[in-house]
Design an enzyme around this catalytic site. Sequence first.
Site, short mmCIF file in Angstrom:
data_model
loop_
_atom_site.label_atom_id
_atom_site.label_comp_id
_atom_site.label_asym_id
_atom_site.label_seq_id
_atom_site.Cartn_x
_atom_site.Cartn_y
_atom_site.Cartn_z
N ASP A 1 10.01 -18.47 -16.67
CA ASP A 1 11.75 -17.68 -16.45
C ASP A 1 11.91 -17.52 -15.06
O ASP A 1 12.98 -16.81 -14.55
CB ASP A 1 12.09 -16.62 -17.62
CG ASP A 1 11.47 -15.52 -17.23
OD1 ASP A 1 10.61 -15.47 -16.40
OD2 ASP A 1 11.61 -14.58 -17.95
N ASP B 1 7.09 8.03 -7.87
CA ASP B 1 8.09 7.55 -6.83
C ASP B 1 8.71 8.71 -6.17
O ASP B 1 9.12 9.71 -6.88
CB ASP B 1 8.94 6.55 -7.77
CG ASP B 1 10.09 6.11 -6.77
OD1 ASP B 1 9.46 4.97 -6.11
OD2 ASP B 1 11.30 6.53 -6.69
N ASP C 1 4.10 -15.56 -13.50
CA ASP C 1 5.03 -15.90 -14.73
C ASP C 1 4.46 -16.42 -15.65
O ASP C 1 4.21 -17.83 -15.36
CB ASP C 1 6.51 -16.37 -13.94
CG ASP C 1 7.25 -16.78 -14.81
OD1 ASP C 1 7.32 -16.22 -15.96
OD2 ASP C 1 8.16 -17.81 -14.55
N ASP D 1 3.88 3.06 -12.70
CA ASP D 1 4.89 4.03 -11.62
C ASP D 1 5.70 4.98 -12.40
O ASP D 1 6.31 4.62 -13.36
CB ASP D 1 5.83 2.84 -11.10
CG ASP D 1 5.78 3.17 -9.48
OD1 ASP D 1 6.51 4.07 -9.42
OD2 ASP D 1 5.60 2.05 -8.86
N HIS E 1 5.46 -2.66 -1.80
CA HIS E 1 6.62 -3.35 -2.07
C HIS E 1 7.61 -3.09 -1.24
O HIS E 1 8.68 -3.64 -1.28
CB HIS E 1 6.96 -3.08 -3.46
CG HIS E 1 7.38 -1.67 -3.88
ND1 HIS E 1 6.50 -0.83 -3.75
CD2 HIS E 1 8.55 -1.27 -4.26
CE1 HIS E 1 6.85 0.15 -4.19
NE2 HIS E 1 8.08 0.04 -4.36
N ASP E 2 7.61 -1.83 -0.26
CA ASP E 2 8.68 -1.34 0.56
C ASP E 2 8.25 -1.80 1.93
O ASP E 2 9.37 -1.56 2.92
CB ASP E 2 8.75 -0.03 0.26
CG ASP E 2 9.16 0.22 -1.18
OD1 ASP E 2 9.97 -0.21 -1.78
OD2 ASP E 2 9.09 1.66 -1.47
N ASP F 1 5.42 -11.29 -15.34
CA ASP F 1 5.45 -10.71 -16.61
C ASP F 1 4.08 -10.20 -16.95
O ASP F 1 3.15 -10.54 -16.20
CB ASP F 1 6.01 -11.64 -17.78
CG ASP F 1 5.34 -12.97 -17.69
OD1 ASP F 1 4.30 -12.90 -17.56
OD2 ASP F 1 6.19 -13.81 -17.81
#
Length: 536
Positions: free
Chosen positions: A25, A198, A21, A98, A323-324, A29
């Site tokens: 925030d 995906d 980051d 993606d 990420h899953d 990013d």
Amino acid sequence: MTGSWWKSAVVYQIYPRSFSDSDGDGVGDLRGIEERLDYLSALGVDVLWLSPVYPSPQDDAGYDISDYQDIDPVFGTLDDFDRLLAGVHARGMKLIMDLVVNHTSDEHPWFRAKRDWYWWRPARPGMTPGTPGAEPTNWRSFFSGPAWEYDEESGEYYLHLFSRKQPDLNWENPEVRQAIYAMMRWWLDRGVDGFRMDVINMISKDPALPDGPGGDGSAFYLCGPRIHEFLQEMHREVFAGRERELLTVGEMPGVTVDQAVLFTDPARGEVDMVFQFEHVNIDHGPSKWDIKPLDLVALKATMNRWQAGLASVGWNSLYWNNHDQPRVVSRYGDGSPLAAKALGTVLHLHRGTPYIYQGEELGMTNAPFETIADFRDIESINHYAEAGPSALPALRARGRDNARTPMQWDASPHAGFTTGTPWIAANPNHKEINAADAVSDPDSVFHHYRRLIDLRHTEPCVVHGDFTLLLPDDPSVYAFTRSYEGTELLVLANLSAEPAQAAIDPAWLDAELVLATLPDERSTTLRPWEARVYRR
Ligand code: NOJ
């Protein structure tokens, strides 16, 4: 598309929300990624895959896209993207995006403007629309509850295999397909080097959408009737004739080896490789929350079937994490650096293109989630709402948030990921497991991964060699050979916490020890979680 350059490449997946980051925030990013490119370059990876950074209501962490041709302000701007891409290319790496086109967000303008681009159906005959059980079919969504959402305004339902904010696109409509191909060309023209697609084997559905056994409609939407036609059309419309080196990988739940041969046969022009799921579905029952212990013999048999099935036609992708998935070092290992190295060694030396998920190269582990308030993922939260507190142990072991805690850069607060408050808490073990320490320790998981990547780049046998599984019935030892043009590699790993006798030809002990995770004792006994690679 030229050659098969991706056979010797290693891909690194970045989950932008959780990577770095730059503006405090609490959400990662694009500038944050840019600041870390030298780290990735030092690791030696060839390709970066970015999980979605498009504008999105973030109902499913960006896999619900409301504009395919822009960047969500939380991640930056298109200018930031161009700068990042230039930085990636300047370091000799590539970047793939993606591609999430089985569904859009319900906040994508298409959803209201183009009704016939989606799947709309009336209520089940004889039932009152909007009442329980009146859904057009009995399909369940992947995120709990029915796969249909009632729309008061039109009195009909729309299909959503994932959340109710992710309506499925109707690929039967040629306008949908052309709009998607145009969008893909736009990204390629901008300079991206390919796509991770995906749930791409869900885009062709049986238009009758029949009920499925027990609410499982997968027979009617996994690898449906027109899937090969659609992927070949996409290939012709988007990729064919481009001279640049591109990479396409299709995420395909439920895909079989035989289907994968068709999808990845270069002569058919579909995708370069697929993500299959058998090796990550091996430790649970019909539901992912129904946990079973790992059976190493079964895992080896599965991997071996994929190696054999794609040996002459097609190509494998190789992954433990994304990420899953929960972190493999906690799932198939014991959470230790030695286990992280052993699992990495085994994976990277199979035949195929390895994928590293951010933090895997540090040995990042599952997170110590205490209560449901610690979770952020819609899948876990919905499951808890349905199943109640007894679901917690399974959520802790298998929840996707395990992979989504902040990247552990250093020992400072929030793991050096953000100066603000992170959107999900950093794992407290960042004090021991972090990139700063790993980079300065030659014995770290990071440097082991760096050596594995280097071996793929320098030893053609890793890329091209035939694969032969040894000791298929051994419950602890993972052993195989690779052979190519007179070179042979032996990969040996003890995937258990006890010493294990590896019943291999002891002559191997005289061969060159190319990689080892513990000091050489010239013994066929492997210490707990030890891994070695020999060459002769
Ligand atoms: C697969 C993605 O990897 C996952 O994160 C997402 O929730 C679903 N597809 C829906 O897009």
